[in-house]
Design a protein around this motif. Structure first.
Motif, mmCIF file in Angstrom:
data_model
loop_
_atom_site.group_PDB
_atom_site.id
_atom_site.type_symbol
_atom_site.label_atom_id
_atom_site.label_comp_id
_atom_site.label_asym_id
_atom_site.label_seq_id
_atom_site.Cartn_x
_atom_site.Cartn_y
_atom_site.Cartn_z
ATOM 1 N N GLY A 114 -39.969 13.321 4.395
ATOM 2 C CA GLY A 114 -40.319 13.650 3.002
ATOM 3 C C GLY A 114 -40.030 12.482 2.065
ATOM 4 N N GLU A 115 -38.869 11.888 2.236
ATOM 5 C CA GLU A 115 -38.491 10.748 1.397
ATOM 6 C C GLU A 115 -39.286 9.496 1.795
ATOM 7 O OE1 GLU A 115 -36.229 13.033 2.212
ATOM 8 O OE2 GLU A 115 -35.587 13.577 0.205
ATOM 9 N N THR A 116 -39.528 9.351 3.117
ATOM 10 C CA THR A 116 -40.232 8.152 3.597
ATOM 11 C C THR A 116 -41.630 8.080 2.980
ATOM 12 O OG1 THR A 116 -38.970 8.257 5.636
ATOM 13 C CG2 THR A 116 -40.965 6.922 5.681
ATOM 14 N N VAL A 117 -42.308 9.219 2.979
ATOM 15 C CA VAL A 117 -43.655 9.256 2.391
ATOM 16 C C VAL A 117 -43.572 8.936 0.891
ATOM 17 C CG1 VAL A 117 -45.572 10.787 1.772
ATOM 18 C CG2 VAL A 117 -44.598 10.868 4.074
ATOM 19 N N ASN A 118 -42.581 9.532 0.240
ATOM 20 C CA ASN A 118 -42.518 9.339 -1.213
ATOM 21 C C ASN A 118 -42.147 7.901 -1.589
ATOM 22 O OD1 ASN A 118 -43.149 10.528 -3.610
ATOM 23 N ND2 ASN A 118 -41.069 11.256 -4.018
ATOM 24 N N VAL A 119 -41.388 7.225 -0.747
ATOM 25 C CA VAL A 119 -41.097 5.801 -0.992
ATOM 26 C C VAL A 119 -42.413 5.010 -0.992
ATOM 27 C CG1 VAL A 119 -40.139 3.712 0.088
ATOM 28 C CG2 VAL A 119 -38.713 5.732 -0.192
ATOM 29 N N ALA A 120 -43.268 5.307 -0.031
ATOM 30 C CA ALA A 120 -44.542 4.576 0.049
ATOM 31 C C ALA A 120 -45.412 4.852 -1.177
ATOM 32 C CB ALA A 120 -45.273 4.966 1.329
ATOM 33 N N VAL A 121 -45.480 6.126 -1.575
ATOM 34 C CA VAL A 121 -46.336 6.486 -2.713
ATOM 35 C C VAL A 121 -45.779 5.862 -4.001
ATOM 36 C CG1 VAL A 121 -47.287 8.397 -4.060
ATOM 37 C CG2 VAL A 121 -47.021 8.638 -1.588
ATOM 38 N N MET A 122 -44.456 5.949 -4.165
ATOM 39 C CA MET A 122 -43.840 5.392 -5.381
ATOM 40 C C MET A 122 -44.002 3.873 -5.427
ATOM 41 S SD MET A 122 -42.342 6.562 -8.041
ATOM 42 C CE MET A 122 -42.792 5.336 -9.244
ATOM 43 N N PRO A 170 -37.407 -12.202 -8.811
ATOM 44 C CA PRO A 170 -37.688 -12.339 -10.248
ATOM 45 C C PRO A 170 -37.548 -11.005 -10.996
ATOM 46 C CG PRO A 170 -39.726 -12.247 -8.993
ATOM 47 C CD PRO A 170 -38.618 -12.252 -7.984
ATOM 48 N N ALA A 171 -37.488 -11.103 -12.321
ATOM 49 C CA ALA A 171 -37.524 -9.887 -13.142
ATOM 50 C C ALA A 171 -38.790 -9.120 -12.770
ATOM 51 C CB ALA A 171 -37.537 -10.267 -14.614
ATOM 52 N N GLY A 172 -38.694 -7.825 -12.803
ATOM 53 C CA GLY A 172 -39.844 -7.006 -12.436
ATOM 54 C C GLY A 172 -39.811 -6.576 -10.984
ATOM 55 N N THR A 173 -38.711 -6.920 -10.281
ATOM 56 C CA THR A 173 -38.584 -6.484 -8.880
ATOM 57 C C THR A 173 -37.927 -5.105 -8.823
ATOM 58 O OG1 THR A 173 -38.362 -8.758 -8.108
ATOM 59 C CG2 THR A 173 -37.549 -7.025 -6.629
ATOM 60 N N VAL A 174 -38.480 -4.247 -8.013
ATOM 61 C CA VAL A 174 -37.920 -2.898 -7.855
ATOM 62 C C VAL A 174 -37.740 -2.610 -6.365
ATOM 63 C CG1 VAL A 174 -38.237 -0.440 -8.323
ATOM 64 C CG2 VAL A 174 -39.190 -2.123 -9.902
ATOM 65 N N LEU A 175 -36.528 -2.256 -5.982
ATOM 66 C CA LEU A 175 -36.287 -1.792 -4.615
ATOM 67 C C LEU A 175 -36.460 -0.283 -4.609
ATOM 68 C CD1 LEU A 175 -33.043 -3.799 -3.654
ATOM 69 C CD2 LEU A 175 -35.440 -4.513 -3.447
ATOM 70 N N VAL A 176 -37.285 0.229 -3.720
ATOM 71 C CA VAL A 176 -37.533 1.677 -3.679
ATOM 72 C C VAL A 176 -36.798 2.249 -2.467
ATOM 73 C CG1 VAL A 176 -39.269 3.489 -3.768
ATOM 74 C CG2 VAL A 176 -39.804 1.219 -4.696
ATOM 75 N N VAL A 177 -35.800 3.091 -2.764
ATOM 76 C CA VAL A 177 -34.856 3.570 -1.739
ATOM 77 C C VAL A 177 -35.134 5.035 -1.397
ATOM 78 C CG1 VAL A 177 -32.403 4.160 -1.409
ATOM 79 C CG2 VAL A 177 -33.029 1.948 -2.411
ATOM 80 N N PRO A 178 -35.206 5.355 -0.109
ATOM 81 C CA PRO A 178 -35.358 6.773 0.277
ATOM 82 C C PRO A 178 -34.026 7.503 0.113
ATOM 83 C CG PRO A 178 -35.176 5.380 2.244
ATOM 84 C CD PRO A 178 -35.100 4.451 1.056
ATOM 85 N N GLY A 179 -34.001 8.534 -0.701
ATOM 86 C CA GLY A 179 -32.762 9.270 -0.934
ATOM 87 C C GLY A 179 -32.249 9.923 0.327
ATOM 88 N N GLY A 180 -30.922 9.904 0.488
ATOM 89 C CA GLY A 180 -30.284 10.661 1.557
ATOM 90 C C GLY A 180 -30.435 10.102 2.951
ATOM 91 N N GLN A 181 -30.936 8.885 3.101
ATOM 92 C CA GLN A 181 -31.094 8.308 4.440
ATOM 93 C C GLN A 181 -30.026 7.247 4.685
ATOM 94 O OE1 GLN A 181 -35.087 6.938 5.222
ATOM 95 N NE2 GLN A 181 -36.027 8.893 4.647
ATOM 96 N N ALA A 182 -29.476 7.248 5.913
ATOM 97 C CA ALA A 182 -28.445 6.272 6.273
ATOM 98 C C ALA A 182 -28.595 5.962 7.759
ATOM 99 C CB ALA A 182 -27.063 6.867 5.994
ATOM 100 N N LEU A 183 -27.753 5.064 8.251
ATOM 101 C CA LEU A 183 -27.668 4.819 9.696
ATOM 102 C C LEU A 183 -26.319 5.294 10.190
ATOM 103 C CD1 LEU A 183 -29.040 1.194 10.335
ATOM 104 C CD2 LEU A 183 -30.284 3.370 10.417
ATOM 105 N N ASP A 184 -26.263 5.756 11.439
ATOM 106 C CA ASP A 184 -24.945 6.037 12.000
ATOM 107 C C ASP A 184 -24.424 4.771 12.688
ATOM 108 O OD1 ASP A 184 -26.083 5.868 14.514
ATOM 109 O OD2 ASP A 184 -25.985 8.012 14.942
#
Ligand SMILES: Nc1ncnc2c1ncn2[C@@H]1O[C@H](COP(=O)(O)OP(=O)(O)O)[C@@H](O)[C@H]1O
Ligand SMILES: N[C@@H](CC(=O)OP(=O)(O)O)C(=O)O
Length: 404
Positions: A114-122, A170-184
């Protein structure tokens, strides 16, 4: 990238690493599922972020709304996104329709899409708005989780993961992070439990040394009760971290309890904004001590009953594993667990799916618990709220007393 647990010691903020350039200027914004529910939401959010970053100083949004200083427009941003509202439930139901008690790793893998798809769309929307948007995955954010794969506890944050990605951009860079995802620790993706996008946002603010994290949700801030259940609930302008943790653990899902706990330990302020186009800060969760009364309904918790000693021991065990469990006082023979997937029948407890926990929090911190049927819970909550916020006989008719 597998996180090295020893390197990823509980947290070194980027500023401590001397990497001011990567951190100090970044906004950290989290958009929950409800933020994406309306048509055109992604584009609206992208335009808003572009405007915040373009103006470089307090954005027009802040000027017009009189929001506090400290989270104004800056050059770069980390944007944490949840799945679109309803999507995580839909995915969960799809898995359970096939397998009622699914393997937790598979369940987590399905829910995280759910988050992975939304990261791509955002990311696409942000690029269309003229920004340099970079989509991240669970291996890119430096979050280390442990425990059940669908409700892992956040154990550590490697701040270099985000700072390295922002450094030199540069200014204008946005990192788009999937909420609630981590690595073990073995490098497998895990989910930090339901509603854990807040946790990813706080973690990003801590990693970057950003003093405040902005959370956009469909609530008018932190309220004295869930406004969906109690229409007379009032917004609290300020709430201290400890009070908010108590509220979250008893069902105020507007903020994730563990997110607030990390924020408390690292002194991150949480600015609770309403959805765009208003996007106004209604509540600030911070360090200033407050005393609030509230009525909380644990609408999403699973109630289990059993012998008081068993309930106590299980609660200690589950809490040590990072689970969110509350023992119901005063009889202590029930516990409410936020993780609705975990089955405690094998541990000697009985499920009570018809029950909900309603809690009154008094200004002195005292808690009063009541277990009632799901059907009765809204009416019980409204009555409890009326009792706590009843106008005094001397108050002017029609003028509500201030929220404590
Ligand atoms: N005390 C409270 N104050 C504000 N909102 C609350 C409270 N308790 C529960 N809520 C609920 O939290 C919801 C927002 O949280 P959440 O569903 O996680 O939002 P989002 O999808 O925006 O992340 C609101 O719709 C509201 O019904
Ligand atoms: N996948 C999460 C997403 C999340 O955190 O949602 P929200 O930000 O809307 O609470 C969930 O629904 O459990």
């Amino acid at each position: 990238m597998a996180l090295n647990t020893e390197l990823a010691t509980e947290l070194t903020a980027a500023s401590d690493l001397g990497d001011e350039s990567a951190s100090a200027e970044a906004l950290v914004l989290k958009f929950g599922g409800a933020a994406f529910a309306a048509p055109g939401a992604h584009r609206r959010i992208a335009t808003y972020i572009a405007e915040r970053l373009r103006t470089g100083g307090p954005a027009a949004f802040d000027d017009t709304t009189g929001d506090p200083a400290g989270t104004s427009g800056r050059g770069r941003a980390v944007v944490v996104v949840s799945a679109v509202a309803g999507e995580t439930d839909r995915l969960s139901n799809a898995v359970r329709a096939v397998s009622p008690d699914p393997d937790r790793e598979l369940l987590a893998a399905a829910l995280m899409t759910g988050e992975t798809v939304n990261v791509a769309v955002m990311t696409a929307a942000l690029r269309d708005a003229g920004l340099t948007a970079l989509p991240l995955g669970p291996a890119d954010t430096g979050l280390l989780g442990a425990g059940e794969p669908h409700s892992a506890e956040l154990r550590a944050i490697d701040p270099s993961a985000l700072t390295a990605r922002l450094a030199g951009q540069p200014a204008g860079t946005v990192l788009v992070v999937p909420g609630g995802q981590a690595l073990d620790a073995t490098g497998h993706p895990v989910m930090l439990g339901r509603n854990s996008s807040d946790l990813s946002a706080i973690a990003a603010a801590i990693a970057l040394g950003t003093p405040a994290c902005e959370i956009f949700s469909d609530s008018p801030g932190i309220c004295t009760a869930d406004p969906r259940l109690v229409p007379t609930a009032r917004t609290l302008a300020t709430v201290d971290h400890d009070t908010m943790i108590t509220m979250s653990r008893h069902g105020a899902k507007v903020l994730h309890h563990s997110a607030v706990d990390w924020a408390r330990r690292h002194q991150v302020e949480i600015h609770c904004r309403s959805l765009l186009p208003e996007g106004r800060v209604h509540s600030i969760v911070g360090t200033a001590a407050t005393s609030a009364a509230a009525v909380l309904v644990h609408t999403h918790g699973a109630v289990w009953t059993g012998a008081a000693s068993l309930v106590h021991d299980l609660c200690v065990e589950l809490t040590a594993q990072g689970s969110d469990a509350v023992v119901v006082q005063p009889d202590r023979s029930s516990l409410v667990l936020a993780d609705t997937v975990r089955d405690l029948r094998g541990r000697g407890l009985r499920p009570c799916p018809e029950l909900r926990l309603v809690t009154t929090l008094f200004p002195d911190g005292r808690l009063e618990h009541r277990l009632v049927t799901a059907e009765d819970a809204p009416a019980v909550a409204r009555a409890a709220h009326d009792a706590v916020f009843r106008p005094s006989p001397l108050a002017t008719a029609g003028a509500p007393p201030p929220a404590p």
